[in-house]
Design a protein around this motif. Structure first.
Motif, PDB file in Angstrom:
ATOM      1  N   LEU A 257       0.830  -1.214   0.000  1.00 46.56           N
ATOM      2  CA  LEU A 257       0.000   0.000   0.000  1.00 46.56           C
ATOM      3  C   LEU A 257       0.859   1.256   0.000  1.00 46.56           C
ATOM      4  O   LEU A 257       0.354   2.357  -0.173  1.00 46.56           O
ATOM      5  N   ASN A 258       2.163   1.068   0.238  1.00 49.00           N
ATOM      6  CA  ASN A 258       3.064   2.215   0.244  1.00 49.00           C
ATOM      7  C   ASN A 258       3.699   2.466  -1.118  1.00 49.00           C
ATOM      8  O   ASN A 258       4.691   3.188  -1.215  1.00 49.00           O
ATOM      9  N   LEU A 259       3.149   1.882  -2.179  1.00 48.75           N
ATOM     10  CA  LEU A 259       3.675   2.138  -3.523  1.00 48.75           C
ATOM     11  C   LEU A 259       3.788   3.653  -3.752  1.00 48.75           C
ATOM     12  O   LEU A 259       2.798   4.379  -3.593  1.00 48.75           O
ATOM     13  N   GLY A 260       4.978   4.096  -4.051  1.00 46.77           N
ATOM     14  CA  GLY A 260       5.211   5.525  -4.311  1.00 46.77           C
ATOM     15  C   GLY A 260       5.384   6.366  -3.063  1.00 46.77           C
ATOM     16  O   GLY A 260       5.744   7.538  -3.141  1.00 46.77           O
ATOM     17  N   HIS A 261       5.118   5.768  -1.879  1.00 45.63           N
ATOM     18  CA  HIS A 261       5.038   6.583  -0.663  1.00 45.63           C
ATOM     19  C   HIS A 261       6.389   6.997  -0.083  1.00 45.63           C
ATOM     20  O   HIS A 261       6.492   8.044   0.550  1.00 45.63           O
ATOM     21  N   THR A 262       7.441   6.166  -0.264  1.00 46.88           N
ATOM     22  CA  THR A 262       8.742   6.575   0.286  1.00 46.88           C
ATOM     23  C   THR A 262       9.217   7.836  -0.436  1.00 46.88           C
ATOM     24  O   THR A 262       9.712   8.789   0.186  1.00 46.88           O
ATOM     25  N   PHE A 263       9.022   7.847  -1.758  1.00 47.97           N
ATOM     26  CA  PHE A 263       9.376   9.058  -2.520  1.00 47.97           C
ATOM     27  C   PHE A 263       8.440  10.205  -2.134  1.00 47.97           C
ATOM     28  O   PHE A 263       8.865  11.341  -1.946  1.00 47.97           O
ATOM     29  N   ALA A 264       7.149   9.877  -1.992  1.00 46.06           N
ATOM     30  CA  ALA A 264       6.153  10.915  -1.679  1.00 46.06           C
ATOM     31  C   ALA A 264       6.447  11.574  -0.330  1.00 46.06           C
ATOM     32  O   ALA A 264       6.396  12.808  -0.209  1.00 46.06           O
ATOM     33  N   HIS A 265       6.763  10.753   0.676  1.00 45.07           N
ATOM     34  CA  HIS A 265       7.022  11.324   2.003  1.00 45.07           C
ATOM     35  C   HIS A 265       8.239  12.246   1.961  1.00 45.07           C
ATOM     36  O   HIS A 265       8.280  13.273   2.640  1.00 45.07           O
ATOM     37  N   ALA A 266       9.241  11.872   1.142  1.00 47.90           N
ATOM     38  CA  ALA A 266      10.434  12.723   1.016  1.00 47.90           C
ATOM     39  C   ALA A 266      10.056  14.065   0.374  1.00 47.90           C
ATOM     40  O   ALA A 266      10.510  15.129   0.815  1.00 47.90           O
ATOM     41  N   LEU A 267       9.199  14.006  -0.647  1.00 45.32           N
ATOM     42  CA  LEU A 267       8.768  15.251  -1.299  1.00 45.32           C
ATOM     43  C   LEU A 267       7.955  16.115  -0.330  1.00 45.32           C
ATOM     44  O   LEU A 267       8.113  17.341  -0.274  1.00 45.32           O
ATOM     45  N   GLU A 268       7.089  15.462   0.448  1.00 43.74           N
ATOM     46  CA  GLU A 268       6.267  16.210   1.414  1.00 43.74           C
ATOM     47  C   GLU A 268       7.142  16.850   2.492  1.00 43.74           C
ATOM     48  O   GLU A 268       6.905  17.988   2.899  1.00 43.74           O
ATOM     49  N   ALA A 269       8.148  16.099   2.951  1.00 43.84           N
ATOM     50  CA  ALA A 269       9.040  16.642   3.985  1.00 43.84           C
ATOM     51  C   ALA A 269       9.749  17.872   3.421  1.00 43.84           C
ATOM     52  O   ALA A 269       9.896  18.893   4.105  1.00 43.84           O
ATOM     53  N   GLU A 270      10.178  17.780   2.171  1.00 44.58           N
ATOM     54  CA  GLU A 270      10.876  18.908   1.547  1.00 44.58           C
ATOM     55  C   GLU A 270       9.919  20.100   1.379  1.00 44.58           C
ATOM     56  O   GLU A 270      10.282  21.240   1.627  1.00 44.58           O
TER      57      GLU A 270
ATOM     58  N   ASP B 260       2.857  22.443   4.056  1.00 43.58           N
ATOM     59  CA  ASP B 260       2.197  23.748   4.161  1.00 43.58           C
ATOM     60  C   ASP B 260       1.062  23.897   3.148  1.00 43.58           C
ATOM     61  O   ASP B 260       0.593  24.993   2.888  1.00 43.58           O
ATOM     62  N   GLY B 261       0.635  22.760   2.560  1.00 39.75           N
ATOM     63  CA  GLY B 261      -0.467  22.828   1.602  1.00 39.75           C
ATOM     64  C   GLY B 261       0.009  23.009   0.174  1.00 39.75           C
ATOM     65  O   GLY B 261      -0.763  22.911  -0.773  1.00 39.75           O
ATOM     66  N   ARG B 262       1.318  23.277   0.012  1.00 35.99           N
ATOM     67  CA  ARG B 262       1.876  23.458  -1.333  1.00 35.99           C
ATOM     68  C   ARG B 262       1.764  22.149  -2.121  1.00 35.99           C
ATOM     69  O   ARG B 262       1.531  22.126  -3.307  1.00 35.99           O
ATOM     70  N   LEU B 263       1.958  21.041  -1.410  1.00 35.31           N
ATOM     71  CA  LEU B 263       1.930  19.730  -2.041  1.00 35.31           C
ATOM     72  C   LEU B 263       1.025  18.824  -1.202  1.00 35.31           C
ATOM     73  O   LEU B 263       1.338  18.523  -0.057  1.00 35.31           O
ATOM     74  N   LEU B 264      -0.099  18.395  -1.766  1.00 36.00           N
ATOM     75  CA  LEU B 264      -0.997  17.498  -1.025  1.00 36.00           C
ATOM     76  C   LEU B 264      -0.455  16.076  -1.091  1.00 36.00           C
ATOM     77  O   LEU B 264       0.261  15.704  -2.033  1.00 36.00           O
ATOM     78  N   HIS B 265      -0.834  15.266  -0.088  1.00 39.54           N
ATOM     79  CA  HIS B 265      -0.291  13.900   0.008  1.00 39.54           C
ATOM     80  C   HIS B 265      -0.528  13.109  -1.289  1.00 39.54           C
ATOM     81  O   HIS B 265       0.402  12.501  -1.834  1.00 39.54           O
ATOM     82  N   GLY B 266      -1.749  13.139  -1.798  1.00 39.45           N
ATOM     83  CA  GLY B 266      -2.061  12.360  -3.007  1.00 39.45           C
ATOM     84  C   GLY B 266      -1.288  12.862  -4.222  1.00 39.45           C
ATOM     85  O   GLY B 266      -0.956  12.079  -5.124  1.00 39.45           O
ATOM     86  N   GLU B 267      -0.994  14.162  -4.257  1.00 41.50           N
ATOM     87  CA  GLU B 267      -0.170  14.703  -5.351  1.00 41.50           C
ATOM     88  C   GLU B 267       1.244  14.150  -5.248  1.00 41.50           C
ATOM     89  O   GLU B 267       1.851  13.751  -6.242  1.00 41.50           O
ATOM     90  N   ALA B 268       1.768  14.130  -4.014  1.00 40.11           N
ATOM     91  CA  ALA B 268       3.115  13.588  -3.805  1.00 40.11           C
ATOM     92  C   ALA B 268       3.139  12.097  -4.155  1.00 40.11           C
ATOM     93  O   ALA B 268       4.106  11.600  -4.745  1.00 40.11           O
ATOM     94  N   VAL B 269       2.063  11.377  -3.837  1.00 39.52           N
ATOM     95  CA  VAL B 269       1.984   9.946  -4.156  1.00 39.52           C
ATOM     96  C   VAL B 269       2.000   9.758  -5.679  1.00 39.52           C
ATOM     97  O   VAL B 269       2.627   8.832  -6.205  1.00 39.52           O
TER      98      VAL B 269
END
Ligand code: NAD
Ligand code: GLY
Length: 387
Positions: free
Chosen positions: A259-272, A276-285
């Motif tokens: 279920l974490n397909l794409g999520h390790t990369f996504a979490h890194a993008l979100e952390a960066e 602050d709303g600039r990048l929503l979780h599903g967009e990062a996924v």
């Protein structure tokens, strides 16, 4: 597994779909349909130990969907109070948790009472965690109102708040007694939030259901345009997929990692991006899934046509497929890897990756050389750095 959706606009009499999450004595139903909140008492009554609930919601959702819910509960003789928290990720913290627990105790919530989480993933995660620890655990029911919450966060029992050290680090596995996914609530969701949730829907096609991915290629636009039937179908297929995985591996010691397909990369993008709303979780996924397929292609595991087909569909649905335009021009492969090493899924310093042999053929592996990840990231981030 997947059929065509029924005609759109079927209204409140449209059929409901029920998906069972099989977890022995903690099994529960996910009921999916249109206009369910207006008849909430009928659906809730069979699982309440006594007819008394406290609804937890956020300011935005409460303004839109709380009054009809309370009317429905009143009609069924279910005593109800409501506690409203501020909208947004900021509510998943110790301060809000403490004030929520204080309010619940002031309302003299007893062990036989039930908490209703009415809202997106933030309300579900916060209220679910409060339910897990109040009086050593009281029942809770998820009433998800975002697409992301209907297809992901309300199902499977992960509850949490954030810590200064990272997202979702303090929490519990605590299953709800019922999930009532009323797709009609999605009609008030801002288009960008709906699209972000769609990223998680596509994920289920990519994991193990090529037929569903093909269905999404044909019907995704209808879903995003608000077709109730398309939403109901997509939520049902997604919940069925998640329920099957959770039933096999509730505590994520194996398959649940899919279920974490794409999520390790996504979490890194979100952390960066800084939450602050600039990048929503599903967009990062969405970007993260493209990176997972790009890495799979680089490793010679996945045909490049499949990676391109994934990218094309997400792009047609107006989801980001790369970091261009996300305001992350300074992001480098090294910084990205630094964020990824903070991931919860790091074991003995080794990152876990979800890769794919094609669309619908994802698998979990820790056997990926960092040099390959770095090269893929270098390519993926190049346009952003040039821009
Ligand atoms: P959210 O709960 O913040 O909702 C997004 C925004 O939409 C909020 O401003 C909310 O007020 C508003 N909103 C919600 N429903 C609405 C409606 N029907 N109409 C109009 N506005 C509405 O965010 P989300 O995307 O639902 O969830 C994100 C959270 O979920 C994150 O905290 C993430 O960590 C968590 N999550 C948990 C799991 C899990 O398994 N527990 C899985 C994925 C994500
Ligand atoms: N959202 C991932 C999981 O529930 O495991």
């Amino acid at each position: 597994m997947v059929g065509s959706p029924k005609q759109t606009g079927e209204g409140p009499d449209a059929p409901t779909e029920t998906v069972r999450v099989e977890l022995a004595e903690r099994s529960y139903d996910i009921i999916i349909g249109e206009g369910l909140l207006a008849d909430a008492g009928t659906y809730l009554a069979p699982v309440l130990t006594r007819p008394r609930v406290v609804i937890v919601s956020d300011e935005t959702v409460a303004g839109l969907h709380l009054p009809p819910l309370r009317e429905a509960l009143n009609r069924s003789g279910i005593r109800n109070d409501a506690i409203i928290v501020p909208a947004g990720e900021g509510s998943k913290n110790f301060t809000q948790l403490q004030s929520l627990l204080d309010r619940l105790l002031e309302l003299r919530v007893e062990r036989r009472d039930t908490i209703l989480a009415l809202g997106g993933g933030v309300v579900g995660d916060l209220a679910g965690f409060a339910a897990a620890i109040l009086r050593r655990g009281i029942d809770f029911i998820q009433l998800p109102t975002t697409l992301l919450a209907q297809v992901d966060s309300s199902v499977g029992g992960k509850t949490a708040i954030n810590a200064a050290q990272g997202k979702n680090l303090i929490g519990a596995f605590y299953q709800p007694r019922l999930v009532l996914a009323d797709v009609t609530t999605l009609t008030s969701l801002p288009a960008r939030e709906l699209r972000a949730g769609y990223g998680e829907v596509v994920k289920y096609g990519l994991i193990d259901d090529f037929e569903f991915f093909q269905w999404l290629e044909k019907n995704g636009a209808d879903l995003l345009a608000g077709s109730g039937a398309a939403m109901r179908h997509a939520v049902a297929v997604s919940c069925r997929a998640k329920a099957a995985i959770v039933a096999r591996d509730e505590r994520e010691s194996g398959d649940r990692a899919l279920l974490n397909l794409g999520h390790t990369f996504a979490h890194a993008l979100e952390a960066e991006a800084g939450y602050d709303g600039r990048l929503l979780h599903g967009e990062a996924v969405s970007v993260g899934m493209c990176m997972a397929f790009a890495l799979s292609t680089r490793l010679g595991l996945c045909p490049s046509q499949d990676a391109e087909r994934v990218r094309r569909h997400l792009s047609e649905m107006e989801l980001p497929t790369g970091t261009d335009g996300l305001g992350l021009a300074a992001l480098t492969a090294e910084t990205m890897l630094g964020h990824m090493r903070q991931d919860k899924k790091v074991t003995d310093g080794q990152l876990t990756f979800i890769l794919a042999r094609g669309i619908g053929q994802a698998f979990v592996t820790r056997d990926v050389a960092e040099a390959d990840v770095k090269e893929m990231l270098y390519d993926a981030l190049r346009p952003a750095r040039a821009g």
